[in-house]
Design an enzyme around this catalytic site. Structure first.
Site: not given
Ligand code: NAP
Length: 258
Positions: A143, A157
């Site tokens: 991130s 985080y």
């Molecule tokens: P999200 O929409 O909340 O989706 C999270 C995914 O991870 C879901 O498929 C969830 O499914 C899975 N997950 C959560 N805990 C888990 C575990 N213990 N084991 C296996 N799977 C798990 O998240 P997102 O916003 O797409 O973020 C994804 C990644 O991008 C993260 O690493 C986050 O830090 C990074 N990121 C996001 C943003 C943003 O703007 N969204 C920005 C920078 C970085 P289950 O809950 O069913 O396991």
């Protein structure tokens, strides 16, 4: 679009958000894709949505990345289904808010368990198969928060996302002789389902802080992941690449005014 036909790919955290976008880009490019997450219901929905986008297979694999045995089972399931693993997108991550003054040891441990240990366990579990690939790729979703920027309420985080980069650099050196590259994508604000639920005003406010004037899409992250997974990216390792529409660039609000 890079041709990823015959590449065998695991994407963790691929039922929603950025992971689903990465999985969709890989599936469209012809890869066999293992969608990995905890919720079985969400896995079924994601597989149904991705099936048929390309010529490869799509399977759902249940995993909790914070559990090393679960990661081993995930890797074994992908090898069983596809015959090997060429690409691991270690994307699963969580971001619960916890201001420093009230953060509990459990708050801290949970975020580090999933975001840091989960990254390491996922890579370890896939290591033998990635080595057998002869052109293995590890792509981490870090991130901008932590490595580059900060946001009140997310210090734990930010620490976890910076830790992923420390892991990446040494892993890249250790795994280079095995022809495995290890790189990290640093997304800015990406328009996921979770963010959409915050409402239009919230999203419009965020967009105003981004020179590009709009949030990124999960597919924007997927396209960089596809490049990093391609044969053309074989000589690129240990790098962190920001995908944020210029979000980290302005020195001040005045820099955005013009
Ligand atoms: P999200 O929409 O909340 O989706 C999270 C995914 O991870 C879901 O498929 C969830 O499914 C899975 N997950 C959560 N805990 C888990 C575990 N213990 N084991 C296996 N799977 C798990 O998240 P997102 O916003 O797409 O973020 C994804 C990644 O991008 C993260 O690493 C986050 O830090 C990074 N990121 C996001 C943003 C943003 O703007 N969204 C920005 C920078 C970085 P289950 O809950 O069913 O396991």
């Amino acid at each position: 679009m890079f041709d990823l036909t015959n590449k065998n790919v695991i994407v963790t955290g691929a039922t929603k958000g950025i992971g689903y976008g990465i999985a969709a880009v890989f599936a469209t490019a012809g890869a066999n894709v293992a969608v990995a997450a905890r919720s079985l219901h969400d896995l079924d929905t994601a597989v149904a949505g991705l099936d048929g986008l390309g010529s490869g297979k799509v399977i759902g694999v249940s995993v909790d990345v914070a559990d090393p045995r679960s990661c081993q089972a995930m890797a074994a399931a992908a090898v069983d289904a596809f015959g090997g693993i060429d690409v691991l997108c270690a994307n699963a991550g969580i971001f619960p808010e916890a201001p420093l003054a009230t953060m509990t040891p459990d708050d801290l441990a949970t975020v580090l368990d999933v975001n840091v240990k989960g990254t390491v366990y996922s890579v370890q579990a896939c290591l033998d198969a990635l080595t057998r690939s002869g052109a293995g790729r590890v792509i981490l979703t870090s991130s901008i928060t932590g490595p580059v920027t900060g946001f009140p309420g997310w210090s734990h985080y930010g620490a976890s996302k910076a830790a992923q980069l420390g892991f990446m650099r040494t892993a890249a050196i250790e795994l280079a002789p095995k022809r495995i590259t290890v790189n990290a994508i640093l997304p800015g604000n990406i328009l996921t389902e979770g963010l959409q639920e915050m409402g239009e005003d919230y999203i419009a406010g965020m967009a105003r802080s981004i020179p590009a004037g709009t949030l990124g899409t999960p597919e924007d992250i997927g396209h960089l992941a596809a490049f990093l997974a391609s044969d053309e990216a074989r000589y690129l390792t240990g790098q962190s690449i920001v995908v944020d529409g210029g979000q980290i660039l302005p020195e001040s609000l005045d820099a955005l005014a013009g």
